[in-house]
Write a protein that holds these residues in place. Structure first.
Motif, PDB file in Angstrom:
ATOM      1  N   GLY A  45      26.645  -5.748  -5.849  1.00 37.32           N
ATOM      2  CA  GLY A  45      26.958  -5.998  -7.242  1.00 37.32           C
ATOM      3  C   GLY A  45      25.925  -6.852  -7.970  1.00 37.32           C
ATOM      4  N   ASP A  46      25.022  -7.492  -7.230  1.00 34.38           N
ATOM      5  CA  ASP A  46      23.969  -8.279  -7.865  1.00 34.38           C
ATOM      6  C   ASP A  46      22.952  -7.371  -8.547  1.00 34.38           C
ATOM      7  N   THR A  47      22.244  -7.919  -9.516  1.00 37.25           N
ATOM      8  CA  THR A  47      21.112  -7.230 -10.132  1.00 37.25           C
ATOM      9  C   THR A  47      19.839  -7.805  -9.521  1.00 37.25           C
ATOM     10  N   ILE A  48      18.966  -6.926  -9.055  1.00 36.55           N
ATOM     11  CA  ILE A  48      17.667  -7.341  -8.532  1.00 36.55           C
ATOM     12  C   ILE A  48      16.646  -7.104  -9.642  1.00 36.55           C
ATOM     13  N   ALA A  49      16.034  -8.174 -10.128  1.00 37.00           N
ATOM     14  CA  ALA A  49      15.016  -8.062 -11.168  1.00 37.00           C
ATOM     15  C   ALA A  49      13.647  -8.027 -10.501  1.00 37.00           C
ATOM     16  N   VAL A  50      12.849  -7.006 -10.830  1.00 34.10           N
ATOM     17  CA  VAL A  50      11.524  -6.834 -10.242  1.00 34.10           C
ATOM     18  C   VAL A  50      10.501  -6.768 -11.370  1.00 34.10           C
ATOM     19  N   TYR A  51       9.462  -7.574 -11.258  1.00 34.43           N
ATOM     20  CA  TYR A  51       8.369  -7.547 -12.227  1.00 34.43           C
ATOM     21  C   TYR A  51       7.176  -6.867 -11.569  1.00 34.43           C
ATOM     22  N   ILE A  52       6.692  -5.780 -12.157  1.00 33.64           N
ATOM     23  CA  ILE A  52       5.535  -5.063 -11.635  1.00 33.64           C
ATOM     24  C   ILE A  52       4.291  -5.714 -12.233  1.00 33.64           C
ATOM     25  N   GLU A  53       3.557  -6.437 -11.406  1.00 29.04           N
ATOM     26  CA  GLU A  53       2.392  -7.183 -11.877  1.00 29.04           C
ATOM     27  C   GLU A  53       1.198  -6.270 -12.134  1.00 29.04           C
ATOM     28  N   SER A  54       0.931  -5.358 -11.204  1.00 32.98           N
ATOM     29  CA  SER A  54      -0.183  -4.427 -11.388  1.00 32.98           C
ATOM     30  C   SER A  54      -0.054  -3.255 -10.434  1.00 32.98           C
ATOM     31  N   ILE A  55      -0.712  -2.166 -10.812  1.00 37.09           N
ATOM     32  CA  ILE A  55      -0.807  -0.976  -9.964  1.00 37.09           C
ATOM     33  C   ILE A  55      -2.288  -0.612  -9.938  1.00 37.09           C
ATOM     34  N   VAL A  56      -2.876  -0.638  -8.756  1.00 28.66           N
ATOM     35  CA  VAL A  56      -4.314  -0.431  -8.617  1.00 28.66           C
ATOM     36  C   VAL A  56      -4.560   0.755  -7.685  1.00 28.66           C
ATOM     37  N   PRO A  57      -5.394   1.726  -8.100  1.00 23.98           N
ATOM     38  CA  PRO A  57      -5.663   2.867  -7.224  1.00 23.98           C
ATOM     39  C   PRO A  57      -6.486   2.454  -6.013  1.00 23.98           C
ATOM     40  N   ARG A  58      -6.300   3.173  -4.912  1.00 23.46           N
ATOM     41  CA  ARG A  58      -7.064   2.878  -3.704  1.00 23.46           C
ATOM     42  C   ARG A  58      -7.381   4.184  -2.996  1.00 23.46           C
ATOM     43  N   GLY A  59      -8.264   4.106  -2.016  1.00 28.36           N
ATOM     44  CA  GLY A  59      -8.640   5.288  -1.252  1.00 28.36           C
ATOM     45  C   GLY A  59      -9.859   5.969  -1.841  1.00 28.36           C
ATOM     46  N   PRO A  60     -10.382   6.950  -1.113  1.00 26.00           N
ATOM     47  CA  PRO A  60     -11.601   7.640  -1.566  1.00 26.00           C
ATOM     48  C   PRO A  60     -11.346   8.512  -2.784  1.00 26.00           C
ATOM     49  N   GLN A  61     -12.389   8.711  -3.568  1.00 25.23           N
ATOM     50  CA  GLN A  61     -12.320   9.612  -4.715  1.00 25.23           C
ATOM     51  C   GLN A  61     -12.468  11.055  -4.230  1.00 25.23           C
ATOM     52  N   PRO A  62     -11.867  12.052  -4.889  1.00 20.88           N
ATOM     53  CA  PRO A  62     -10.953  11.880  -6.003  1.00 20.88           C
ATOM     54  C   PRO A  62      -9.584  11.377  -5.531  1.00 20.88           C
ATOM     55  N   ARG A  63      -9.077  10.345  -6.190  1.00 18.21           N
ATOM     56  CA  ARG A  63      -7.827   9.697  -5.779  1.00 18.21           C
ATOM     57  C   ARG A  63      -6.597  10.405  -6.317  1.00 18.21           C
ATOM     58  N   GLY A  64      -6.712  10.977  -7.499  1.00 19.54           N
ATOM     59  CA  GLY A  64      -5.535  11.533  -8.166  1.00 19.54           C
ATOM     60  C   GLY A  64      -5.289  12.981  -7.801  1.00 19.54           C
ATOM     61  N   THR A  65      -4.023  13.355  -7.759  1.00 20.29           N
ATOM     62  CA  THR A  65      -3.628  14.742  -7.505  1.00 20.29           C
ATOM     63  C   THR A  65      -2.540  15.110  -8.491  1.00 20.29           C
ATOM     64  N   THR A  66      -2.728  16.214  -9.173  1.00 20.73           N
ATOM     65  CA  THR A  66      -1.673  16.736 -10.034  1.00 20.73           C
ATOM     66  C   THR A  66      -1.546  18.227  -9.761  1.00 20.73           C
ATOM     67  N   VAL A  67      -0.321  18.740  -9.838  1.00 13.82           N
ATOM     68  CA  VAL A  67      -0.100  20.145  -9.500  1.00 13.82           C
ATOM     69  C   VAL A  67       0.857  20.802 -10.487  1.00 13.82           C
ATOM     70  N   GLU A 100       0.865  -1.179   0.000  1.00 14.61           N
ATOM     71  CA  GLU A 100       0.000   0.000   0.000  1.00 14.61           C
ATOM     72  C   GLU A 100       0.902   1.229   0.000  1.00 14.61           C
ATOM     73  N   THR A 101       0.793   2.004  -1.060  1.00 12.33           N
ATOM     74  CA  THR A 101       1.679   3.160  -1.227  1.00 12.33           C
ATOM     75  C   THR A 101       0.934   4.465  -0.989  1.00 12.33           C
ATOM     76  N   HIS A 102       1.703   5.534  -0.919  1.00  9.00           N
ATOM     77  CA  HIS A 102       1.162   6.891  -0.856  1.00  9.00           C
ATOM     78  C   HIS A 102       1.435   7.577  -2.182  1.00  9.00           C
ATOM     79  N   ASP A 103       0.731   8.677  -2.436  1.00  6.08           N
ATOM     80  CA  ASP A 103       1.074   9.466  -3.610  1.00  6.08           C
ATOM     81  C   ASP A 103       2.363  10.249  -3.327  1.00  6.08           C
ATOM     82  N   ALA A 104       2.863  10.943  -4.334  1.00  2.00           N
ATOM     83  CA  ALA A 104       4.131  11.667  -4.201  1.00  2.00           C
ATOM     84  C   ALA A 104       4.103  12.716  -3.102  1.00  2.00           C
ATOM     85  N   PHE A 105       2.899  13.169  -2.723  1.00  2.00           N
ATOM     86  CA  PHE A 105       2.774  14.209  -1.700  1.00  2.00           C
ATOM     87  C   PHE A 105       2.356  13.631  -0.356  1.00  2.00           C
TER      88      PHE A 105
END
Length: 197
Positions: A96-118, A56-61
């Motif tokens: 020195g190792d390489t860590i390979a990460v596969y991003i399976e999905s990114i799903v929005p969460r929380g109440p609407q409006p969810r997105g913020t742009t400035v 569970e992530t936060h937005d950039a702000f």
């Protein structure tokens, strides 16, 4: 055969691209979100190669901008932007190792409006700053809050909606002897804004 089955991750990775375990990091488990990449922060989670992590992530702000009347220049505390999940320690990984990460999905969460742009004065790639002098005056400060769903996309207004196409803003590995702001991209990853991921 899919691109993933042909990838280096699937052919040569320790886990051979297989899901061996599933783990989560909730907001409560994360606690405070760091704003730096460094080896000096205790891991929030320790995993084996092949573990799928749901976070569970936060937005950039970090949710600080609540409405379109908010003033980012008065609310935000630079350079404390781009909060990071983790750190996640991968058992067996060495310098020195390489860590390979596969991003399976990114799903929005929380109440609407969810997105913020400035738009903020002297911030961003297309505005004049003390480092990138342009002939234009600083853009006015503007906040937009947007409804975002996987099915209907990003709704700008009653006439304009854009398809839902999320991407990774920041992801990286921790440098051993540095503490680097999550706003900066470099050899370790960081703030890369990867529209193809």
């Amino acid at each position: 055969m899919s691109w993933f089955e042909e990838s280096i991750m699937a052919r040569k990775g320790v886990a051979k691209g297989q899901t061996l375990e599933k783990r989560t990091i909730t907001e409560a488990e994360q606690g405070s979100y760091p704003y730096i990449y460094t080896a000096g922060i205790e891991p929030v989670l320790t995993v084996d190669p092949g573990t799928v992590v749901s976070a569970e992530t936060h937005d950039a702000f970090e949710g600080a901008i609540k409405s379109e009347t908010d003033k980012p220049t008065e609310i935000l505390n630079f350079p404390f932007l781009n909060p990071q999940n983790g750190p996640i320690y991968v058992n067996g990984a060495e310098k020195g190792d390489t860590i390979a990460v596969y991003i399976e999905s990114i799903v929005p969460r929380g109440p609407q409006p969810r997105g913020t742009t400035v738009i903020m004065p002297e911030f961003g790639g297309l505005v004049p700053t003390f480092e990138t002098a342009l002939l234009t005056a600083p853009l006015p400060e503007v906040v937009r809050k947007l409804d975002i769903t996987v099915e209907e996309g990003t709704k700008w207004n009653d006439k304009i909606s854009l398809p839902y196409e999320p991407f990774i803003g920041t992801i990286g590995t921790a440098p051993i002897a540095e503490a680097i702001s999550s706003l900066v991209p470099d050899y370790y990853g960081g703030n890369m804004d990867l529209p193809d991921v």
